[in-house]
Motif scaffolding. Structure first.
Motif, mmCIF file in Angstrom:
data_model
loop_
_atom_site.group_PDB
_atom_site.id
_atom_site.type_symbol
_atom_site.label_atom_id
_atom_site.label_comp_id
_atom_site.label_asym_id
_atom_site.label_seq_id
_atom_site.Cartn_x
_atom_site.Cartn_y
_atom_site.Cartn_z
ATOM 1 N N THR A 152 0.833 -1.218 0.018
ATOM 2 C CA THR A 152 0.051 0.073 0.153
ATOM 3 C C THR A 152 0.760 1.283 0.121
ATOM 4 O O THR A 152 0.580 2.192 -0.733
ATOM 5 C CB THR A 152 -0.882 -0.046 1.226
ATOM 6 O OG1 THR A 152 -1.769 -1.188 1.035
ATOM 7 C CG2 THR A 152 -1.873 1.331 1.315
ATOM 8 N N ALA A 153 1.904 1.258 0.731
ATOM 9 C CA ALA A 153 2.761 2.527 0.831
ATOM 10 C C ALA A 153 3.385 2.775 -0.548
ATOM 11 O O ALA A 153 3.491 3.828 -1.048
ATOM 12 C CB ALA A 153 3.912 2.207 1.930
ATOM 13 N N GLU A 154 4.239 1.629 -1.253
ATOM 14 C CA GLU A 154 4.392 1.840 -2.427
ATOM 15 C C GLU A 154 3.580 2.271 -3.353
ATOM 16 O O GLU A 154 3.761 3.406 -4.316
ATOM 17 C CB GLU A 154 5.080 0.677 -3.022
ATOM 18 C CG GLU A 154 5.833 0.737 -4.181
ATOM 19 C CD GLU A 154 6.473 -0.352 -4.767
ATOM 20 O OE1 GLU A 154 7.408 -0.203 -5.932
ATOM 21 O OE2 GLU A 154 6.741 -1.604 -4.160
ATOM 22 N N LEU A 155 2.101 1.722 -3.437
ATOM 23 C CA LEU A 155 1.315 2.352 -4.440
ATOM 24 C C LEU A 155 0.861 3.876 -4.118
ATOM 25 O O LEU A 155 0.697 4.599 -5.083
ATOM 26 C CB LEU A 155 -0.088 1.455 -4.222
ATOM 27 C CG LEU A 155 -1.267 1.864 -4.991
ATOM 28 C CD1 LEU A 155 -0.990 1.570 -6.614
ATOM 29 C CD2 LEU A 155 -2.562 0.917 -4.821
ATOM 30 N N ALA A 156 0.959 4.356 -2.787
ATOM 31 C CA ALA A 156 0.809 5.453 -2.379
ATOM 32 C C ALA A 156 1.840 6.355 -2.952
ATOM 33 O O ALA A 156 1.500 7.590 -3.762
ATOM 34 C CB ALA A 156 0.547 6.104 -0.939
ATOM 35 N N ARG A 157 3.081 5.774 -3.111
ATOM 36 C CA ARG A 157 4.135 6.868 -3.611
ATOM 37 C C ARG A 157 3.822 6.799 -5.053
ATOM 38 O O ARG A 157 4.332 7.880 -5.668
ATOM 39 C CB ARG A 157 5.518 5.968 -3.386
ATOM 40 C CG ARG A 157 5.822 6.249 -1.840
ATOM 41 C CD ARG A 157 7.538 5.727 -1.646
ATOM 42 N NE ARG A 157 7.493 4.571 -1.736
ATOM 43 C CZ ARG A 157 7.479 3.433 -0.852
ATOM 44 N NH1 ARG A 157 7.019 3.943 0.332
ATOM 45 N NH2 ARG A 157 7.716 2.178 -1.062
ATOM 46 N N TRP A 158 3.468 5.882 -5.751
ATOM 47 C CA TRP A 158 3.113 5.815 -7.113
ATOM 48 C C TRP A 158 2.019 6.964 -7.422
ATOM 49 O O TRP A 158 2.249 7.890 -8.303
ATOM 50 C CB TRP A 158 2.569 4.762 -7.763
ATOM 51 C CG TRP A 158 3.575 3.512 -7.831
ATOM 52 C CD1 TRP A 158 4.912 3.493 -7.433
ATOM 53 C CD2 TRP A 158 3.339 2.124 -8.388
ATOM 54 N NE1 TRP A 158 5.235 2.405 -7.838
ATOM 55 C CE2 TRP A 158 4.402 1.235 -8.287
ATOM 56 C CE3 TRP A 158 2.041 1.439 -9.032
ATOM 57 C CZ2 TRP A 158 4.333 0.076 -8.451
ATOM 58 C CZ3 TRP A 158 2.322 0.071 -9.329
ATOM 59 C CH2 TRP A 158 3.278 -0.707 -9.178
ATOM 60 N N MET A 159 1.000 6.826 -6.512
ATOM 61 C CA MET A 159 -0.048 8.051 -6.569
ATOM 62 C C MET A 159 0.396 9.316 -6.440
ATOM 63 O O MET A 159 0.058 10.338 -7.232
ATOM 64 C CB MET A 159 -1.134 7.499 -5.813
ATOM 65 C CG MET A 159 -2.407 8.611 -5.955
ATOM 66 S SD MET A 159 -3.625 8.132 -4.950
ATOM 67 C CE MET A 159 -4.393 6.841 -5.598
ATOM 68 N N ALA A 160 1.409 9.598 -5.421
ATOM 69 C CA ALA A 160 2.179 10.908 -5.247
ATOM 70 C C ALA A 160 2.743 11.200 -6.453
ATOM 71 O O ALA A 160 2.537 12.491 -6.870
ATOM 72 C CB ALA A 160 2.801 10.711 -3.869
ATOM 73 N N GLY A 161 3.519 10.567 -7.189
ATOM 74 C CA GLY A 161 4.073 10.808 -8.289
ATOM 75 C C GLY A 161 3.099 10.972 -9.602
ATOM 76 O O GLY A 161 3.618 12.302 -10.325
ATOM 77 N N TRP A 162 2.170 10.412 -9.601
ATOM 78 C CA TRP A 162 1.074 10.784 -10.594
ATOM 79 C C TRP A 162 0.718 12.101 -10.330
ATOM 80 O O TRP A 162 0.395 13.084 -11.372
ATOM 81 C CB TRP A 162 0.206 9.902 -10.844
ATOM 82 C CG TRP A 162 0.357 8.395 -10.939
ATOM 83 C CD1 TRP A 162 1.522 7.858 -11.789
ATOM 84 C CD2 TRP A 162 -0.354 7.286 -10.608
ATOM 85 N NE1 TRP A 162 1.676 6.603 -11.955
ATOM 86 C CE2 TRP A 162 0.875 5.991 -11.105
ATOM 87 C CE3 TRP A 162 -1.152 6.669 -9.820
ATOM 88 C CZ2 TRP A 162 0.428 4.684 -10.963
ATOM 89 C CZ3 TRP A 162 -1.362 5.475 -9.539
ATOM 90 C CH2 TRP A 162 -0.639 4.645 -10.250
ATOM 91 N N LEU A 163 0.334 12.302 -9.199
ATOM 92 C CA LEU A 163 -0.199 13.802 -8.839
ATOM 93 C C LEU A 163 0.543 14.679 -9.073
ATOM 94 O O LEU A 163 0.391 15.884 -9.786
ATOM 95 C CB LEU A 163 -0.885 13.932 -7.252
ATOM 96 C CG LEU A 163 -2.121 12.943 -6.999
ATOM 97 C CD1 LEU A 163 -2.277 12.828 -5.325
ATOM 98 C CD2 LEU A 163 -3.401 13.896 -7.272
ATOM 99 N N ALA A 164 2.079 14.630 -8.749
ATOM 100 C CA ALA A 164 2.951 15.511 -8.986
ATOM 101 C C ALA A 164 3.376 15.855 -10.254
ATOM 102 O O ALA A 164 3.463 17.267 -10.696
ATOM 103 C CB ALA A 164 4.205 15.035 -8.007
ATOM 104 N N ASP A 165 3.395 14.926 -11.369
ATOM 105 C CA ASP A 165 3.536 14.924 -12.643
ATOM 106 C C ASP A 165 2.466 15.252 -13.607
ATOM 107 O O ASP A 165 2.765 15.321 -14.750
ATOM 108 C CB ASP A 165 4.691 14.139 -13.100
ATOM 109 C CG ASP A 165 4.299 12.863 -13.061
ATOM 110 O OD1 ASP A 165 2.937 12.523 -13.280
ATOM 111 O OD2 ASP A 165 5.074 11.732 -13.423
ATOM 112 N N GLY A 166 1.345 15.119 -12.922
ATOM 113 C CA GLY A 166 0.073 15.406 -13.723
ATOM 114 C C GLY A 166 -0.273 14.135 -14.905
ATOM 115 O O GLY A 166 -0.980 14.213 -15.502
ATOM 116 N N SER A 167 0.230 13.008 -14.150
ATOM 117 C CA SER A 167 0.014 11.613 -15.036
ATOM 118 C C SER A 167 -1.423 11.226 -14.989
ATOM 119 O O SER A 167 -2.222 11.732 -13.966
ATOM 120 C CB SER A 167 0.829 10.489 -14.725
ATOM 121 O OG SER A 167 2.016 10.812 -14.992
#
Length: 155
Positions: free
Chosen positions: A81-96
């Motif tokens: 879950t923590a890694e998926l949250a990091r992926w989501m944070a990256g998507w939010l940050a880069d607009g993916s």
């Protein structure tokens, strides 16, 4: 951010729709989940490769422009879950705009798998496609809640 789930199967059991809708409704407007249901190809006497090729065309047509394709497959990476949250944070940050692709009963065509930015496993087990939809929606909500210190997720 829009989280698109492209999934084969229509007219699934009520519990699938109810479970999916419950988690999708919990997401905030800035991270909404959108479901795109595709009709599976008729099985008949056609070869599996031909069926998957036709379904691949449906997936490609359903992918939002500029989406980041993520294939669900039990042989993919199974993040916590923590890694998926990091992926989501990256998507939010880069607009993916991630688009999660759940295949039909025969899986997905190789060209869809090759096009994927990531291959995600929800489990090493093969899951019914409806259950995968619900589980994915729940995990996306859990990842969002972890990023926003919401009490839903507990360590």
């Amino acid at each position: 951010m829009r989280l698109t789930i492209i999934a084969f199967g229509q007219k699934l059991p009520h519990w699938v729709d109810a479970g999916f809708d419950d988690y999708a409704r919990r997401m905030p407007p800035e991270a909404r989940i959108e479901l795109v249901e595709l009709k599976p190809e008729e099985r008949g006497t056609r070869a599996v490769a031909q069926i998957l090729e036709r379904e691949a065309a449906r997936v490609e047509a359903a992918l939002p422009k500029g989406a980041l394709p993520i294939v669900l497959d039990e042989r993919g990476k199974a993040p916590g879950t923590a890694e998926l949250a990091r992926w989501m944070a990256g998507w939010l940050a880069d607009g993916s705009q991630p688009a999660f692709i759940i295949g039909s009963a025969d899986g997905l065509d190789a060209r869809i798998k090759q096009r994927a930015a990531k291959t995600l496993a929800l489990s090493a087990l093969t899951l019914p496609h409806g259950l995968a939809r619900v589980l994915l929606a729940e995990q996306l909500y859990r990842a969002w809640s972890l990023l926003h210190n919401h009490p839903y997720h507990r360590e």
